[in-house]
Write a protein that holds these residues in place. Structure first.
Motif, PDB file in Angstrom:
ATOM      1  N   ILE A  34       0.898  -1.128  -0.388  1.00 46.34           N
ATOM      2  CA  ILE A  34       0.046  -0.015   0.119  1.00 46.34           C
ATOM      3  C   ILE A  34       1.071   1.640   0.316  1.00 46.34           C
ATOM      4  O   ILE A  34       0.244   2.312  -1.072  1.00 46.34           O
ATOM      5  CB  ILE A  34      -0.810  -0.234   1.293  1.00 46.34           C
ATOM      6  N   GLU A  35       2.024   1.898   0.825  1.00 49.79           N
ATOM      7  CA  GLU A  35       3.315   2.571   0.959  1.00 49.79           C
ATOM      8  C   GLU A  35       3.654   2.806  -0.251  1.00 49.79           C
ATOM      9  O   GLU A  35       3.743   3.969  -0.802  1.00 49.79           O
ATOM     10  CB  GLU A  35       3.643   2.100   1.986  1.00 49.79           C
ATOM     11  N   ALA A  36       4.584   1.415  -1.039  1.00 50.67           N
ATOM     12  CA  ALA A  36       4.655   1.576  -2.875  1.00 50.67           C
ATOM     13  C   ALA A  36       3.454   2.176  -3.116  1.00 50.67           C
ATOM     14  O   ALA A  36       3.436   2.380  -4.242  1.00 50.67           O
ATOM     15  CB  ALA A  36       4.862   0.459  -3.115  1.00 50.67           C
ATOM     16  N   GLY A  37       2.688   1.518  -3.253  1.00 42.64           N
ATOM     17  CA  GLY A  37       1.057   2.249  -4.299  1.00 42.64           C
ATOM     18  C   GLY A  37       0.698   3.721  -4.201  1.00 42.64           C
ATOM     19  O   GLY A  37       0.606   4.777  -5.078  1.00 42.64           O
ATOM     20  N   GLU A  38       0.931   4.166  -2.678  1.00 43.44           N
ATOM     21  CA  GLU A  38       1.432   6.010  -2.378  1.00 43.44           C
ATOM     22  C   GLU A  38       2.631   6.204  -3.261  1.00 43.44           C
ATOM     23  O   GLU A  38       2.272   7.130  -3.482  1.00 43.44           O
ATOM     24  CB  GLU A  38       1.387   5.754  -0.696  1.00 43.44           C
ATOM     25  N   LEU A  39       3.449   6.342  -3.096  1.00 36.34           N
ATOM     26  CA  LEU A  39       4.544   6.600  -3.654  1.00 36.34           C
ATOM     27  C   LEU A  39       4.296   6.431  -5.682  1.00 36.34           C
ATOM     28  O   LEU A  39       4.762   7.657  -5.708  1.00 36.34           O
ATOM     29  CB  LEU A  39       6.108   5.231  -4.146  1.00 36.34           C
ATOM     30  N   GLU A  64       8.647  11.038   2.254  1.00 34.28           N
ATOM     31  CA  GLU A  64       7.834  10.274   3.215  1.00 34.28           C
ATOM     32  C   GLU A  64       7.289   9.021   2.670  1.00 34.28           C
ATOM     33  O   GLU A  64       7.042   8.110   3.758  1.00 34.28           O
ATOM     34  CB  GLU A  64       6.541  11.224   3.911  1.00 34.28           C
ATOM     35  N   GLU A  65       6.631   9.073   1.812  1.00 37.75           N
ATOM     36  CA  GLU A  65       6.320   7.725   1.183  1.00 37.75           C
ATOM     37  C   GLU A  65       7.498   6.168   1.126  1.00 37.75           C
ATOM     38  O   GLU A  65       7.307   5.312   1.260  1.00 37.75           O
ATOM     39  CB  GLU A  65       5.558   7.653  -0.228  1.00 37.75           C
ATOM     40  N   VAL A  66       8.949   6.774   0.841  1.00 41.35           N
ATOM     41  CA  VAL A  66       9.720   6.059   0.387  1.00 41.35           C
ATOM     42  C   VAL A  66      10.161   5.638   1.936  1.00 41.35           C
ATOM     43  O   VAL A  66      10.682   4.389   1.649  1.00 41.35           O
ATOM     44  CB  VAL A  66      11.271   7.107  -0.474  1.00 41.35           C
ATOM     45  N   ALA A  67       9.911   6.794   2.390  1.00 44.77           N
ATOM     46  CA  ALA A  67      10.130   6.293   4.172  1.00 44.77           C
ATOM     47  C   ALA A  67       9.239   5.287   4.528  1.00 44.77           C
ATOM     48  O   ALA A  67      10.102   4.134   5.630  1.00 44.77           O
ATOM     49  CB  ALA A  67      10.628   8.046   5.080  1.00 44.77           C
ATOM     50  N   ASP A  68       7.835   5.530   4.084  1.00 47.15           N
ATOM     51  CA  ASP A  68       7.254   4.448   5.122  1.00 47.15           C
ATOM     52  C   ASP A  68       7.227   3.125   3.582  1.00 47.15           C
ATOM     53  O   ASP A  68       7.332   2.314   5.128  1.00 47.15           O
ATOM     54  CB  ASP A  68       5.893   4.508   4.692  1.00 47.15           C
ATOM     55  N   VAL A  69       7.765   2.886   2.809  1.00 50.91           N
ATOM     56  CA  VAL A  69       8.122   1.640   2.142  1.00 50.91           C
ATOM     57  C   VAL A  69       9.450   0.837   2.691  1.00 50.91           C
ATOM     58  O   VAL A  69       8.572  -0.212   3.082  1.00 50.91           O
ATOM     59  CB  VAL A  69       8.320   2.119   1.202  1.00 50.91           C
TER      60      VAL A  69
HETATM   61 MG   LIG Z   1       2.347   6.465   3.264  1.00 48.30          MG
END
Ligand SMILES: [Mg+2]
Length: 121
Positions: A34-39, A64-69
């Motif tokens: 999901i986080e990769a999707g947000e990225l 921030e998305e890279v960090a989430d992943v």
């Molecule tokens: Mg995120």
């Protein structure tokens, strides 16, 4: 910061919230995806020029998305008892054997395709 330090920090963050009960391998893999999707959402339907502009304009959000992943990946590896750096090293060795630089340089073909191309020549 070393991998172990960030792993401990992530563990502490999770445990202080009593979230370990939700962080099983299945849900962690889904959260990671999901986080990769947000990225990816930052770049969806954008031309190469629009992507280049977005990277500049939305740098903080993309970071921030890279960090989430990365956070979910590190935690998933921790849950599964995988030494992430060792696993990456082993996979890079495997990739190097699969894609010998002298054979694949400048080619975007998959490993099972470049052999065929070679035999066709
Ligand atoms: Mg995120």
């Amino acid at each position: 910061m070393q991998l172990q330090e960030i792993t401990d920090k992530i563990r502490r963050f999770r445990d202080e919230r009593d979230w370990a009960q939700f962080h099983n391998p299945k849900d962690m893999a889904m959260a990671l995806s999901i986080e990769a999707g947000e990225l990816m959402e930052h770049f969806l339907w954008k031309s190469p020029e629009e992507v280049a502009a977005r990277v500049v304009e939305k740098r903080k959000e993309i970071e921030e998305e890279v960090a989430d992943v990365a956070i979910y990946l590190v935690e998933l590896a921790d849950i599964l008892g995988i030494d992430l750096f060792e696993a990456m090293e082993r996979k890079m060795e495997k990739n190097a054997a699969k894609y010998p630089a002298e054979q694949v340089r400048g080619s975007s073909l998959k490993y099972n395709e470049y052999g065929e191309t070679q035999t066709r020549d």
